[in-house]
Design a protein around this motif. Structure first.
Motif, PDB file in Angstrom:
ATOM      1  N   PRO A   1      92.242  -4.317 -31.178  1.00 50.43           N
ATOM      2  CA  PRO A   1      90.993  -3.533 -31.203  1.00 50.43           C
ATOM      3  C   PRO A   1      90.365  -3.543 -32.591  1.00 50.43           C
ATOM      4  O   PRO A   1      90.951  -4.042 -33.552  1.00 50.43           O
ATOM      5  N   GLU A   2      89.176  -2.988 -32.671  1.00 49.64           N
ATOM      6  CA  GLU A   2      88.502  -2.896 -33.970  1.00 49.64           C
ATOM      7  C   GLU A   2      89.361  -2.116 -34.952  1.00 49.64           C
ATOM      8  O   GLU A   2      90.074  -1.182 -34.580  1.00 49.64           O
ATOM      9  N   GLU A   3      89.269  -2.492 -36.227  1.00 49.27           N
ATOM     10  CA  GLU A   3      90.109  -1.902 -37.263  1.00 49.27           C
ATOM     11  C   GLU A   3      89.963  -0.380 -37.315  1.00 49.27           C
ATOM     12  O   GLU A   3      90.947   0.345 -37.508  1.00 49.27           O
TER      13      GLU A   3
ATOM     14  N   VAL B   1      96.513  -2.763 -26.221  1.00 52.76           N
ATOM     15  CA  VAL B   1      97.075  -2.562 -27.555  1.00 52.76           C
ATOM     16  C   VAL B   1      96.658  -1.201 -28.102  1.00 52.76           C
ATOM     17  O   VAL B   1      97.485  -0.441 -28.627  1.00 52.76           O
ATOM     18  N   GLN B   2      95.379  -0.855 -27.973  1.00 56.52           N
ATOM     19  CA  GLN B   2      94.881   0.425 -28.489  1.00 56.52           C
ATOM     20  C   GLN B   2      95.566   1.592 -27.784  1.00 56.52           C
ATOM     21  O   GLN B   2      95.931   2.593 -28.419  1.00 56.52           O
ATOM     22  N   THR B   3      95.767   1.460 -26.487  1.00 53.78           N
ATOM     23  CA  THR B   3      96.420   2.519 -25.718  1.00 53.78           C
ATOM     24  C   THR B   3      97.867   2.705 -26.157  1.00 53.78           C
ATOM     25  O   THR B   3      98.323   3.830 -26.374  1.00 53.78           O
ATOM     26  N   VAL B   4      98.593   1.601 -26.315  1.00 57.09           N
ATOM     27  CA  VAL B   4      99.997   1.678 -26.722  1.00 57.09           C
ATOM     28  C   VAL B   4     100.113   2.168 -28.163  1.00 57.09           C
ATOM     29  O   VAL B   4     101.017   2.941 -28.502  1.00 57.09           O
ATOM     30  N   GLU B   5      99.202   1.731 -29.030  1.00 56.53           N
ATOM     31  CA  GLU B   5      99.218   2.224 -30.413  1.00 56.53           C
ATOM     32  C   GLU B   5      99.033   3.741 -30.441  1.00 56.53           C
ATOM     33  O   GLU B   5      99.637   4.432 -31.273  1.00 56.53           O
ATOM     34  N   GLY B   6      98.219   4.259 -29.533  1.00 54.82           N
ATOM     35  CA  GLY B   6      98.041   5.703 -29.453  1.00 54.82           C
ATOM     36  C   GLY B   6      99.308   6.410 -28.998  1.00 54.82           C
ATOM     37  O   GLY B   6      99.584   7.540 -29.420  1.00 54.82           O
TER      38      GLY B   6
END
Length: 330
Positions: free
Chosen positions: A54-56, A143-148
């Motif tokens: 995702p975006e930085e 990726v963004q969901t898992v990073e959260g």
């Protein structure tokens, strides 16, 4: 010392220097040749996941400290799409989600399963099953969901076609797992206890969920048991420090994986020496903490244990996880 003697010594010194440079050049040429003969054909078969992150501004901050944790998101696909790509219609086919966490001290590896029906917050889409992130926004949203969920960055992403397990288990001479529930499926019997799996028998083992009363819970438990056994056998010094052996194993699985371009030869080679010292007892596997199943409208979902997840986040943030004890799967 005469001028002639001095001149001779200079010539000898020059020839020694030239010889050393020549040996270095020949060694480099040999290494380059070995790479293109043994590794490059396999590299060409690995599909690249473009724009996986995702975006930085939407990502967690980079961890501080001299050594960083490494988080790898592994997505398991039941079959390759009709067009030959692992990425086409991935949202309909990827039902295995794993996070492999390597702490900064590189002394352990944690493999956390995320149940595909986990009811989580998907950025921009509200609450939904975690697997829906792939359908809503592809790999970047997953990726963004898992990073959260883990409150850390995902460094690498890999998609694995389970069909590749057949060849890998055969190349390893079978994978030994500790099977805690006996079952039979598709003509294969899997007794309780230590068993060795190879070929199609291994593939059926990691896919099976209908023989169990708790379905996906036992399936992901078995998948992690298999991965733990496979990694234990892969991460021997023979495999990690023998270039030809490593090349053979890589050639076996390369047609069945897709990775981000962050997974390059340099990354693998830099990790291999430290990973070679990790024993099977230091590979921990567990399910992201849950509170059981329920219904959201017409959907059967798995609820996340937020208190348990907070404990995982805190553990992932530590320099070492040698004393980490994950909660039981069920």
């Amino acid at each position: 010392m005469t001028a002639e003697t001095s001149k001779q010594k200079k010539h000898v010194g020059r020839w020694i220097a030239v010889s050393i440079v020549g040996v270095i050049v020949l060694a480099l040429l040999a290494a380059i040749g070995w790479y293109f003969v043994r590794i490059n054909p396999s590299v060409q078969q690995v599909e690249t996941i473009e724009s996986a992150f995702p975006e930085e501004s939407l990502r967690p901050e980079v961890a501080e400290g001299p050594a960083q944790p490494i988080n790898v998101l592994l997505l398991g696909s039941d079959s390759r799409a009709a067009d030959g790509s692992l990425l086409t219609d991935l949202g309909d086919r990827a039902d295995t989600i794993l996070v492999a966490h390597i702490p900064p001290d590189r002394e352990t590896i944690q493999i956390m399963s995320i149940m595909r029906d986990s009811w989580v917050e998907i950025p921009g889409h509200g609450s939904a099953k975690v697997n829906a992130a792939l359908a809503f926004g592809g790999v970047p949203l997953m990726v963004q969901t898992v990073e959260g969920l883990i409150d850390q960055r995902i460094d690498h992403v890999a998609i694995i076609d389970f069909d590749g397990f057949e060849g890998l288990t055969e190349a390893l001479g079978g994978v030994t797992v500790n099977n805690d529930i006996a079952f039979s499926y598709y003509g294969y019997d899997y007794p309780q206890g230590e068993i060795t799996l190879e070929g199609e028998e291994a593939l059926i083992y990691v896919r099976a969920r209908y023989p169990f009363s708790d379905g996906d819970y036992q399936r992901v438990h078995n998948q992690r048991a298999f991965l733990r056994g496979m990694m234990t056998q892969l991460m021997t010094r023979e495999n990690l420090t023998n270039p030809n052996r490593a090349a053979d194993l890589f050639a076996t699985v390369s047609p069945y994986i897709a990775t981000t371009d962050t997974v390059d030869l340099g990354t693998v080679l830099s990790l291999a020496p430290s990973m070679a010292g990790i024993s099977g007892s230091n590979i921990q596997t567990f399910t992201m903490p849950t509170l059981g199943t329920g219904m959201e409208g017409s959907q059967s979902v798995v609820y996340v244990n937020q208190d348990g997840l907070a404990e995982v986040q805190a553990a992932f943030d530590e320099e070492s996880m040698t004393s980490f004890q994950p909660a039981p799967d069920r």
